[in-house]
Design a protein around this motif. Structure first.
Motif, short mmCIF file in Angstrom:
data_model
loop_
_atom_site.label_atom_id
_atom_site.label_comp_id
_atom_site.label_asym_id
_atom_site.label_seq_id
_atom_site.Cartn_x
_atom_site.Cartn_y
_atom_site.Cartn_z
N PRO A 7 6.01 10.02 5.05
CA PRO A 7 5.88 11.18 4.15
C PRO A 7 6.25 12.52 4.83
O PRO A 7 6.25 12.61 6.05
N CYS B 67 -5.23 7.11 1.68
CA CYS B 67 -4.37 6.45 2.67
C CYS B 67 -5.01 5.15 3.18
O CYS B 67 -6.07 5.19 3.78
N PRO C 42 -4.35 2.88 5.71
CA PRO C 42 -4.71 2.74 7.11
C PRO C 42 -5.39 3.99 7.69
O PRO C 42 -5.65 4.04 8.88
N CYS D 208 -4.37 7.15 8.21
CA CYS D 208 -3.61 7.77 9.28
C CYS D 208 -3.31 9.23 9.02
O CYS D 208 -2.50 9.84 9.70
N ILE D 209 -3.95 9.81 8.00
CA ILE D 209 -3.76 11.24 7.74
C ILE D 209 -5.00 12.00 8.19
O ILE D 209 -6.12 11.61 7.85
N CYS E 264 1.14 4.62 9.92
CA CYS E 264 1.55 4.74 8.51
C CYS E 264 2.28 3.47 8.06
O CYS E 264 3.19 3.00 8.74
N MET E 265 1.87 2.92 6.94
CA MET E 265 2.49 1.70 6.44
C MET E 265 3.51 1.98 5.35
O MET E 265 3.95 1.06 4.65
N CYS F 82 3.32 3.16 2.46
CA CYS F 82 2.95 2.62 1.15
C CYS F 82 3.24 3.62 0.04
O CYS F 82 3.43 3.23 -1.11
N GLY F 83 3.26 4.90 0.37
CA GLY F 83 3.58 5.89 -0.66
C GLY F 83 2.41 6.30 -1.53
O GLY F 83 2.58 7.07 -2.48
N CYS G 228 -0.08 8.23 -0.81
CA CYS G 228 -0.38 9.66 -0.66
C CYS G 228 0.48 10.47 -1.62
O CYS G 228 -0.02 11.35 -2.32
N MET H 161 7.60 11.14 -0.13
CA MET H 161 8.15 10.18 0.83
C MET H 161 9.60 10.53 1.16
O MET H 161 10.38 10.88 0.29
S1 SF4 Z 1 2.54 6.44 3.10
FE1 SF4 Z 1 0.61 5.34 2.89
S2 SF4 Z 1 0.05 4.90 4.99
FE2 SF4 Z 1 1.59 6.50 5.10
S3 SF4 Z 1 0.46 8.39 5.14
FE3 SF4 Z 1 0.93 7.98 3.00
S4 SF4 Z 1 -0.85 6.88 2.23
FE4 SF4 Z 1 -0.94 6.81 4.46
#
Ligand code: SF4
Ligand code: SF4
Lengths: 211, 580
Positions: free
Chosen positions: A75, A101, A103, A105-106, A133-134, A136-137, A139, A150
């Motif tokens: 992102p 999020c 995992p 990670c923010i 960060c996985m 995943c989108g 956020c 993203m």
């Molecule tokens: S894309 Fe997913 S894993 Fe990455 S920062 Fe955003 S919510 Fe977290």
């Protein structure tokens, strides 16, 4: 089928031969039309279309497959630039992205007003550990202010991940024009929704004034 | 099946077993069976009531109530809804009789429940850890077990906002300081003992050596964990008599990451992208299974258009998976990579579609509770249409011409790795493996979910149960998927793709739900228990790749060592899902 031993094998080899020949037949077809099949956007497009025959591969990194608009990678944060060239983060540090999020990670540090100590809607710092960060989108999907989106840039490898791979606010921030360039449809849709909402708000205000 | 019949059956069952009670907790269903009656109950259920298919065995730790529960989901292979029964046991001494004598398919699942939850299954022939190693301290799915990097019982963690101070994951979890061994365990001393245990396991069966053959020594061979034909880090310990397999034991867990514990720390929404990582070829159908289960708990349904999109993606996934499965099977048969790469071409085109709708080729994260993440972007519908109507049917036929009559394939696949229908059912085999053995059981037809009851398609079935039929059935299924897709393309309506507003924190009422879909590899089930909090209390995955391995030994016995590789290829496993 056992009428002639080896018939099945030959039939199979026929398929391989066809596949092999198709590459060159296709090349000749392109040549006769005076077009280049390799190292051109058009050529890449044809090799990934439903009508593709023969060779299928793309010579990365000399050739790159275009990514679709929805493609998502690490992102980034969006800032607006006003007429005076002043930057303003869209992010209000509401914390929803950090909560959603998977995992976790923010990390967000909220700004507090130095005088009153009350929170100000703007992040003092914003970190994403991109090793974790996985992509995943979520956020970007749940940010109510369209402040985090993203990216399309997937070539981010570094030699030293321990030093480079925690992105701070500065590293994450991109102007809104960048966003508009990589995701034009999304951008247009959000802008028109925002304009609509603002118009509705103005109308409500006007109506209240009249009363 | 009408309500009435169901109720009647239940009373009959209750009359037969007065000891059993109905599970009357709110949001729960089924029966509570006393441990000492379990084997008899399961046998009667199988033999007299037709619940001959044991889909899932798992356990739940009810820490606040201070008991553990072993949960069984049984189905009839003739179709219809399932029956769930449970055994409640003491947390301090959880002992339950093993169901392996009745359902050999319970073998690996019971070992998993022992491994992760610490339930002891009495009379289990081989009760040892299956996903973790012997040097692991404790049973991680118990609610009072904490991981080395423990930060809280449920996400989101408080440390992230509003005063987030970034910490590297490694600092929380320093290498070498994150391992505890059980009391008295010395890893240096362990290895030989463990290996002996594995080989002892292989030798546990009586094997008759042919009278007329030369007398030879049997040897034990390790196939894997890095053997190229194992489709990942997977190991088969094989005992050989000459070249003939006398016994085989699958050894797995090399890719284990305790998906279920992670899932119980996550919120309900966060689990969707994690399911992508189970069977990473088929993230769309993994998503499907999980959201379906949680939707059951929430009591919501997606709008029409989303239902169609879901089916569209799930069927494209099936085609993609079967293409690849056939490709890899041919690799295992020695047709090195040509068929596989032809199959990959079609896979790439399907992945292009996934990437355009979801943003990612493999980790799709596309389904949402009561909807899907976004509508089909412009041009994607055309892309699907072109692919399904004008390309894929021809390509499936191409594969057919290319491979089906090939004499080498026929010689290596016909009559090899035979699994009979009875064995397949008993071993809880699912998907193409089950159907190639002559059991026309497909969840889409037997217990329809989503809108599958609207489509016209045949349940593919083949009757020899050998490698060849497991190959042919995948061709059949691709053709049926194309048929379904044609109907989807024709009927898909316009409209919203999400019921209500998308929410990042969904309210899931307390209760349990078992949802299953017919994934490309077979029945993929999710068992989710909610206690009304933002994180699931229990999140269990019934992984088809894992449970299909229960039948591997039966399939391989008495065939040659070279066949083991292709038999494994014909099951089509993926280690991300097997090891979880
Ligand atoms: S894309 Fe997913 S894993 Fe990455 S920062 Fe955003 S919510 Fe977290
Ligand atoms: S990026 Fe969006 S969701 Fe995240 S804190 Fe800022 S405004 Fe909130």
């Amino acid at each position: 089928m056992a009428d002639m031993y080896g018939k099945g094998l030959l039939k199979g080899l026929g398929v391989t031969l066809k596949h092999f020949m198709n590459t060159y037949l296709e090349d000749i077809r392109w040549l006769s039309r005076g077009k280049r099949r390799y190292y051109t956007a058009e050529g890449i497009d044809s090799r990934k279309s439903f009508a593709a025959t023969g060779i299928f591969t793309v010579q990365y990194p000399d050739e790159k497959l275009p990514v679709p608009e929805e493609f998502r990678f690490i992102p980034f944060l969006i800032y607006e630039v006003n007429e005076d060239g002043e930057k303003r983060d869209r992010c209000t540090s509401c914390g929803i992205c950090a909560k959603v999020c998977p995992p976790q990670c923010i990390w967000i540090e909220r700004t507090n007003d130095p005088d009153t100590g009350r929170p100000v809607p703007e992040p003092a710092e914003f970190f994403i550990d991109v090793d974790i960060c996985m992509n995943c989108g979520l956020c970007a999907e749940y940010c109510p202010f369209d402040a985090i989106k993203m990216d399309h840039d997937y070539e981010i490898s570094v030699y030293n991940r321990l030093e480079k791979n925690i992105f701070n606010k500065e590293r994450l921030s991109r102007p809104v024009s960048y966003y508009a360039s990589i995701r034009p449809t999304n951008y247009a849709r959000e802008e028109s929704a925002r304009a609509e909402a603002e118009a509705a708000k103005a109308a409500r205000k006007a109506a209240r004034k009249k009363q | 099946m009408s309500e009435e019949v169901l109720v009647e059956e239940k009373t009959e069952l209750e009359e037969r077993f007065p000891e059993i009670g109905r599970d009357e907790r709110k949001g729960y269903e089924g029966y509570i069976v006393p441990a000492e009656k379990l084997v008899e109950f399961a046998t009667v259920l199988r033999d007299e009531f037709g619940y001959d298919f044991l889909s899932s065995v798992t356990a739940v730790d009810y820490l606040p109530e201070d008991w553990m529960e072993v949960v069984y989901h049984a189905y009839q292979t003739t179709g219809g809804p399932g029956l769930v029964y449970k055994v409640q046991v003491d947390r301090d001494d959880p002992v339950v009789p093993s169901l392996t004598p009745v359902f050999p398919g319970a073998n690996l699942q019971e070992r998993e429940a022992w491994d992760l939850m610490g339930i002891r299954f009495e009379d289990h022939p081989n009760l040892k850890r299956v996903l973790l190693w012997e040097g692991f301290d404790g049973h991680p799915l118990r609610k009072d077990w904490r991981e080395a990097f423990y930060e809280g019982d449920g996400k989101p963690f408080k440390s992230r906002w509003p005063s987030g101070e970034v910490i590297r994951a490694e600092e929380n979890n320093p290498f070498n300081k994150n391992v505890d061994y059980p009391g008295g365990f010395d890893p240096e001393q362990w290895t030989p003992a463990g290996e002996t245990a594995v080989y002892a396991g292989v030798g546990r069966l009586d094997h008759a050596v042919s009278e007329t053959a030369l007398s030879t020594d049997q040897i034990v061979v390790n196939l894997g964990p890095q053997h190229p034909s194992t489709h990942g880090v997977f190991r088969m310990v094989v005992r050989l008599e000459g070249e003939t397999v006398v016994d085989l034991e699958p050894v797995m867990g090399y890719l284990h990451r305790n998906h279920e514990k992670i899932g119980e720390r996550n919120t309900f929404l966060m689990n969707i992208p994690f399911t992508d990582r189970l069977d990473y070829f088929n993230s769309m159908s993994n998503n499907f299974g999980y959201v379906l289960t949680v939707e059951k708990l929430m009591g919501v349904k997606p709008p029409e258009r989303a239902e169609y999109i879901r089916v569209m993606m799930a069927e494209l996934t099936r085609i993609l998976n079967h293409m690849v499965a056939i490709g890899f099977l041919l690799n295992d048969l020695g047709a090195f990579f040509t068929p596989l790469l032809y199959a990959f071409e079609e896979r790439e085109l399907i992945l292009d579609i996934f990437e355009a709708v979801s943003g990612s080729r493999m980790m799709c994260n596309y389904y949402r509770f009561a909807g899907v993440a976004r509508d089909l972007p412009e041009g994607v519908f055309e892309q699907v249409k072109n692919l399904v109507l004008y390309r894929l049917p021809g390509k499936v036929n191409d594969l057919d011409t290319f491979l089906t009559d090939n004499e080498i394939i026929r010689a290596r696949a016909i009559g090899i790795g035979v699994l009979t229908a009875e064995e397949a059912i008993a071993h809880s085999a699912v998907g193409p493996v089950l159907r190639a053995s002559g059991v026309p059981y497909d969840v889409r037809r037997a217990d329809p979910y989503g809108i599958y009851d609207r489509f016209d398609f045949d349940v593919a079935v083949r009757y020899h149960g050998d490698i060849y039929d497991r190959y042919l059935i995948r061709l059949d299924e691709m053709r049926q998927s194309i048929r379904i897709l044609e109907q989807v393309i024709q009927d898909i309506p316009e409209g919203p793709i999400q019921e209500g507003k998308p929410q990042y924190q969904v309210r899931v009422p307390a209760g349990e739900a078992y949802g299953r879909v017919e994934g490309p590899k077979g029945e993929l089930g999710f068992y989710v228990v909610s206690n009304g909090k933002p994180n699931p209390w229990r999140y269990h995955v019934r992984a088809p790749s894992f449970i299909n391995l229960s039948a591997l030994e039966v399939m391989c016995k008495n065939y040659k060592i070279a066949d083991v590789v292709s038999i494994l290829g014909s099951i089509d496993i993926v280690l991300g899902e097997t090891d979880r």
